[in-house]
Design a protein around this motif. Sequence first.
Motif, mmCIF file in Angstrom:
data_model
loop_
_atom_site.group_PDB
_atom_site.id
_atom_site.type_symbol
_atom_site.label_atom_id
_atom_site.label_comp_id
_atom_site.label_asym_id
_atom_site.label_seq_id
_atom_site.Cartn_x
_atom_site.Cartn_y
_atom_site.Cartn_z
ATOM 1 N N ARG A 178 0.265 5.802 0.146
ATOM 2 C CA ARG A 178 -0.614 6.960 0.205
ATOM 3 C C ARG A 178 0.101 8.143 -0.435
ATOM 4 O O ARG A 178 1.122 8.602 0.082
ATOM 5 C CB ARG A 178 -0.975 7.300 1.650
ATOM 6 C CG ARG A 178 -2.052 8.383 1.750
ATOM 7 C CD ARG A 178 -2.187 8.909 3.154
ATOM 8 N NE ARG A 178 -3.452 9.602 3.367
ATOM 9 C CZ ARG A 178 -3.663 10.468 4.345
ATOM 10 N NH1 ARG A 178 -2.698 10.757 5.197
ATOM 11 N NH2 ARG A 178 -4.854 11.055 4.470
ATOM 12 N N THR A 218 -8.575 4.886 -3.266
ATOM 13 C CA THR A 218 -9.505 5.858 -2.706
ATOM 14 C C THR A 218 -8.898 7.241 -2.813
ATOM 15 O O THR A 218 -7.738 7.433 -2.432
ATOM 16 C CB THR A 218 -9.804 5.555 -1.229
ATOM 17 O OG1 THR A 218 -10.287 4.220 -1.089
ATOM 18 C CG2 THR A 218 -10.850 6.513 -0.684
ATOM 19 N N ASN A 224 -4.225 0.464 -2.256
ATOM 20 C CA ASN A 224 -4.042 -0.813 -1.573
ATOM 21 C C ASN A 224 -3.930 -1.936 -2.592
ATOM 22 O O ASN A 224 -4.307 -1.788 -3.758
ATOM 23 C CB ASN A 224 -5.232 -1.073 -0.640
ATOM 24 C CG ASN A 224 -5.354 -0.034 0.451
ATOM 25 O OD1 ASN A 224 -4.380 0.321 1.105
ATOM 26 N ND2 ASN A 224 -6.562 0.472 0.655
ATOM 27 N N ASN A 250 -5.089 6.938 -1.722
ATOM 28 C CA ASN A 250 -4.751 5.728 -0.985
ATOM 29 C C ASN A 250 -4.839 4.548 -1.942
ATOM 30 O O ASN A 250 -5.877 4.327 -2.577
ATOM 31 C CB ASN A 250 -5.705 5.527 0.188
ATOM 32 C CG ASN A 250 -5.413 6.460 1.344
ATOM 33 O OD1 ASN A 250 -4.439 6.291 2.062
ATOM 34 N ND2 ASN A 250 -6.253 7.453 1.523
ATOM 35 N N SER A 297 0.217 12.110 -1.756
ATOM 36 C CA SER A 297 -0.308 13.419 -1.380
ATOM 37 C C SER A 297 0.022 14.431 -2.470
ATOM 38 O O SER A 297 1.047 14.313 -3.142
ATOM 39 C CB SER A 297 0.324 13.896 -0.072
ATOM 40 O OG SER A 297 0.047 13.017 0.992
ATOM 41 N N SER A 336 -9.233 11.282 -1.687
ATOM 42 C CA SER A 336 -9.845 12.150 -0.687
ATOM 43 C C SER A 336 -9.167 13.510 -0.730
ATOM 44 O O SER A 336 -8.149 13.682 -1.415
ATOM 45 C CB SER A 336 -9.732 11.526 0.706
ATOM 46 O OG SER A 336 -8.371 11.331 1.055
ATOM 47 N N TYR A 366 -5.373 13.331 -1.636
ATOM 48 C CA TYR A 366 -4.677 12.094 -1.327
ATOM 49 C C TYR A 366 -5.159 10.985 -2.260
ATOM 50 O O TYR A 366 -6.284 11.014 -2.742
ATOM 51 C CB TYR A 366 -4.944 11.671 0.118
ATOM 52 C CG TYR A 366 -4.594 12.712 1.145
ATOM 53 C CD1 TYR A 366 -5.562 13.573 1.654
ATOM 54 C CD2 TYR A 366 -3.282 12.852 1.605
ATOM 55 C CE1 TYR A 366 -5.241 14.538 2.599
ATOM 56 C CE2 TYR A 366 -2.951 13.811 2.545
ATOM 57 C CZ TYR A 366 -3.932 14.652 3.037
ATOM 58 O OH TYR A 366 -3.606 15.605 3.974
ATOM 59 N N SER A 390 0.840 -1.204 0.000
ATOM 60 C CA SER A 390 0.000 0.000 0.000
ATOM 61 C C SER A 390 0.871 1.249 0.000
ATOM 62 O O SER A 390 1.991 1.235 0.507
ATOM 63 C CB SER A 390 -0.890 0.027 1.244
ATOM 64 O OG SER A 390 -1.769 -1.077 1.273
#
Length: 115
Positions: free
Chosen positions: A19, A69, A84, A82, A21, A71, A80, A17
């Motif tokens: 994340r 995802t 996975n 995300n 930004s 956001s 962001y 995973s």
Amino acid sequence: QVQLVESGGGFVQPGGSLRLSCVAPGSIFRSATMAWYRQPSGDQREVVARITSGGMSVIYPDSAQSRFTISRDNAKNTIYLNMNSLKPEDTAIYYCNTITRSLSWGQGTQVTVSS
């Protein structure tokens, strides 16, 4: 020059995973539908996800809909992504921009998925 700054990429094994930004200028960010794009080596840049100023989001690649995802934090002018269950085919440079690609592209952040 309006600056977009992406970060959070890296080298991960399949199934891992990350994340990502992206910080955008506030004057643009607050009202814009923002998006994540990716560009695999030797291939065209494609949109991965978008999110409206109010938080409505869409993930575009069928293969990513259950894994990615998007956001946003309007107070931080940041979006962001995300990710996975990463797969080798997710390997690319990831960029952010408005959905209309109206800003100058940033440097992007490299995501490499490999065993």
